[in-house]
Design an enzyme around this catalytic site. Sequence first.
Site, PDB file in Angstrom:
ATOM      1  N   CYS A 200       0.825  -1.211   0.000  1.00 46.87           N
ATOM      2  CA  CYS A 200       0.000   0.000   0.000  1.00 46.87           C
ATOM      3  C   CYS A 200       0.863   1.267   0.000  1.00 46.87           C
ATOM      4  O   CYS A 200       1.029   1.929   1.029  1.00 46.87           O
ATOM      5  CB  CYS A 200      -0.981   0.045   1.156  1.00 46.87           C
ATOM      6  SG  CYS A 200      -2.217   1.336   0.861  1.00 46.87           S
TER       7      CYS A 200
ATOM      8  N   CYS B 201      -5.918   2.147  -4.293  1.00 44.79           N
ATOM      9  CA  CYS B 201      -5.390   2.817  -3.114  1.00 44.79           C
ATOM     10  C   CYS B 201      -6.342   3.939  -2.710  1.00 44.79           C
ATOM     11  O   CYS B 201      -6.370   4.992  -3.353  1.00 44.79           O
ATOM     12  CB  CYS B 201      -4.005   3.377  -3.444  1.00 44.79           C
ATOM     13  SG  CYS B 201      -3.166   3.982  -1.991  1.00 44.79           S
TER      14      CYS B 201
HETATM   15  C1  LIG Z   1      -1.015  -0.006   7.009  1.00 50.51           C
HETATM   16  C2  LIG Z   1      -1.485  -0.736   5.806  1.00 50.51           C
HETATM   17  C3  LIG Z   1      -2.480  -0.175   5.016  1.00 50.51           C
HETATM   18  C4  LIG Z   1      -2.926  -0.832   3.889  1.00 50.51           C
HETATM   19  N1  LIG Z   1      -3.936  -0.262   3.164  1.00 50.51           N
HETATM   20  C5  LIG Z   1      -4.450  -0.923   2.105  1.00 50.51           C
HETATM   21  C6  LIG Z   1      -5.570  -0.399   1.405  1.00 50.51           C
HETATM   22  O1  LIG Z   1      -6.104   0.661   1.740  1.00 50.51           O
HETATM   23  N2  LIG Z   1      -6.050  -1.088   0.351  1.00 50.51           N
HETATM   24  C7  LIG Z   1      -5.506  -2.283  -0.039  1.00 50.51           C
HETATM   25  O2  LIG Z   1      -6.010  -2.889  -0.971  1.00 50.51           O
HETATM   26  N3  LIG Z   1      -4.418  -2.803   0.599  1.00 50.51           N
HETATM   27  C8  LIG Z   1      -3.891  -2.155   1.664  1.00 50.51           C
HETATM   28  N4  LIG Z   1      -2.819  -2.686   2.343  1.00 50.51           N
HETATM   29  C9  LIG Z   1      -2.069  -3.812   1.756  1.00 50.51           C
HETATM   30  C10 LIG Z   1      -2.694  -5.178   1.986  1.00 50.51           C
HETATM   31  O3  LIG Z   1      -3.042  -5.346   3.338  1.00 50.51           O
HETATM   32  C11 LIG Z   1      -1.696  -6.241   1.562  1.00 50.51           C
HETATM   33  O4  LIG Z   1      -1.310  -5.981   0.214  1.00 50.51           O
HETATM   34  C12 LIG Z   1      -2.286  -7.640   1.641  1.00 50.51           C
HETATM   35  O5  LIG Z   1      -2.638  -7.949   2.978  1.00 50.51           O
HETATM   36  C13 LIG Z   1      -1.283  -8.664   1.128  1.00 50.51           C
HETATM   37  O6  LIG Z   1      -1.815  -9.946   1.244  1.00 50.51           O
HETATM   38  P1  LIG Z   1      -0.841 -11.217   1.237  1.00 50.51           P
HETATM   39  O7  LIG Z   1      -1.717 -12.388   1.438  1.00 50.51           O
HETATM   40  O8  LIG Z   1       0.059 -11.155   0.076  1.00 50.51           O
HETATM   41  O9  LIG Z   1       0.059 -10.996   2.521  1.00 50.51           O
HETATM   42  P2  LIG Z   1      -0.438 -10.979   4.033  1.00 50.51           P
HETATM   43  O10 LIG Z   1      -1.853 -10.537   4.106  1.00 50.51           O
HETATM   44  O11 LIG Z   1       0.591 -10.202   4.763  1.00 50.51           O
HETATM   45  O12 LIG Z   1      -0.415 -12.507   4.468  1.00 50.51           O
HETATM   46  C14 LIG Z   1       0.739 -13.291   4.415  1.00 50.51           C
HETATM   47  C15 LIG Z   1       0.485 -14.560   5.235  1.00 50.51           C
HETATM   48  O13 LIG Z   1       1.578 -15.459   5.034  1.00 50.51           O
HETATM   49  C16 LIG Z   1       1.953 -15.992   6.280  1.00 50.51           C
HETATM   50  N5  LIG Z   1       3.365 -16.411   6.231  1.00 50.51           N
HETATM   51  C17 LIG Z   1       4.460 -15.642   6.428  1.00 50.51           C
HETATM   52  N6  LIG Z   1       5.572 -16.409   6.355  1.00 50.51           N
HETATM   53  C18 LIG Z   1       5.158 -17.667   6.057  1.00 50.51           C
HETATM   54  C19 LIG Z   1       5.841 -18.887   5.837  1.00 50.51           C
HETATM   55  N7  LIG Z   1       7.181 -19.001   5.946  1.00 50.51           N
HETATM   56  N8  LIG Z   1       5.119 -19.999   5.553  1.00 50.51           N
HETATM   57  C20 LIG Z   1       3.749 -19.926   5.468  1.00 50.51           C
HETATM   58  N9  LIG Z   1       3.058 -18.789   5.678  1.00 50.51           N
HETATM   59  C21 LIG Z   1       3.755 -17.663   5.960  1.00 50.51           C
HETATM   60  C22 LIG Z   1       1.679 -14.887   7.279  1.00 50.51           C
HETATM   61  O14 LIG Z   1       1.518 -15.405   8.588  1.00 50.51           O
HETATM   62  C23 LIG Z   1       0.411 -14.261   6.720  1.00 50.51           C
HETATM   63  O15 LIG Z   1      -0.753 -14.857   7.263  1.00 50.51           O
HETATM   64  C24 LIG Z   1      -2.358  -2.074   3.512  1.00 50.51           C
HETATM   65  C25 LIG Z   1      -1.372  -2.646   4.300  1.00 50.51           C
HETATM   66  C26 LIG Z   1      -0.940  -2.000   5.448  1.00 50.51           C
HETATM   67  C27 LIG Z   1       0.115  -2.650   6.315  1.00 50.51           C
END
Ligand SMILES: Cc1cc2nc3c(=O)[nH]c(=O)nc-3n(C[C@H](O)[C@H](O)[C@H](O)COP(=O)(O)OP(=O)(O)OC[C@H]3O[C@@H](n4cnc5c(N)ncnc54)[C@H](O)[C@@H]3O)c2cc1C
Length: 404
Positions: free
Chosen positions: A159, A339
Amino acid sequence: MFDIVIIGGGAAGLGVAQAIYKRQKGLKIAIVEPAAQHFYQPAWTLVGAGAFDIKQSVKPMVKVMPRFVKWIQSAAAIFHPDQNSITLENKDILQYRTLIVCPGLCLNWSAIEGLEETLGKNGVTSNYRSDLSPYTWQLVQQLKSGVALFTQSAMPIKCAGAPQKAVYLSCSHWEKQHTLSNIKVQFHNAGATLFGVAYFIPILKQYMDRYQVNLNFSSNLIKVDGAKKLATFANTHADGSITSTESAFDMLHIVPPQCAHPFIANSPLANAAGWVDVDPHSLQHIRYANVFSLGDAASSPNAKTAAAIRKQAPVVAINIISYLSGLTSKAIYNGYGGCPLTVENGKIVLAEFAYNGELDPTFKFLAPHIPRRFNWFIKRHLLAIVYWHGLLRGREWLVKTKVE
Ligand SMILES: Cc1cc2nc3c(=O)[nH]c(=O)nc-3n(C[C@H](O)[C@H](O)[C@H](O)COP(=O)(O)OP(=O)(O)OC[C@H]3O[C@@H](n4cnc5c(N)ncnc54)[C@H](O)[C@@H]3O)c2cc1C
């Protein structure tokens, strides 16, 4: 042996599992996820502004983990893509026919000297941690005069708008309290521009001017002395030289450097920068045809957002089912990311765009650069529902997927 092993039960892992199940039942799917809780991270910016209850941004993992998958509560440790297997932290080895890698990214707090010792106290906070976003709101409310520093680390970060959202929402509060004129606000961005899509920059700049924010580009936070309340920045100049400056602060909001998880970066799946090396349109691995990736871990150059994952999940689902069935049809991801830029408490510029900065608004009849109360309503009230009850339940509201 699983048909599909998914690494990570975050937005991407759970979203893609549901998108697959929606299209084909009966596949043997495992999700490797060590955490006991699942976070809706996009809420944390609002939590930091007192506009969202932190408790509503978290659920026990067991409540969101789909019943049709086997949840393996361990962490992935070593990939063996030539053997179609993966070693877990608990030393178990999983065999797969196809693999989806989506464990998010790493927040590198330790890259900033002195930060870990002072984070969460001495006025140092970050909306990038669930436990600290309420502290942001506490600091914003307490500050009546002094210096407020906000930072943004080098791209890519998740983000990319979140660092400046913290600036706007804090300033919006101080403006309402009539204290803004007593507070010197600085935004230090390690990058060279305010936002990656040029179309949105003029309106964002207008808000920075309205709040009298002192903008510093190519200014990277490298050290924090919490006790002395001093922040040190490395400033890169046009001629390539680097100088350092110090700034005293009363409040410091930090967006930490972000990188690929080392277990990916050090694996055969990584590109040179450490991300899972996928084709940006099919999200299929460049070298291992039975490996896919989406979400923050993928190399695709989209905005790392949950909004992107809503569009990526069906693409990976279609392409992995196609691969398992020996078909050649391919779904195409256009790089969509979203965003919601919270320029003031109650108004949002809803930035939605695809690869190459092409505008891709959901509501095509509304000019995207205008700050709107309607957009605030969407972000504040609807997007959490879209997340918990849409993405995480396999409901693809307003998502159209192109298949070739
Ligand atoms: C402050 C903030 C504001 C945001 N605002 C927005 C917004 O307004 N709009 C929007 O669309 N997005 C926003 N985002 C971004 C969005 O939250 C992320 O892009 C999204 O959560 C990514 O999803 P993901 O599944 O790739 O990663 P995550 O949601 O981070 O999940 C990753 C998962 O993998 C697991 N994991 C880690 N290591 C391992 C391993 N070795 N083996 C197995 N599992 C593992 C973790 O425990 C976690 O559960 C924001 C993020 C933040 C921090």
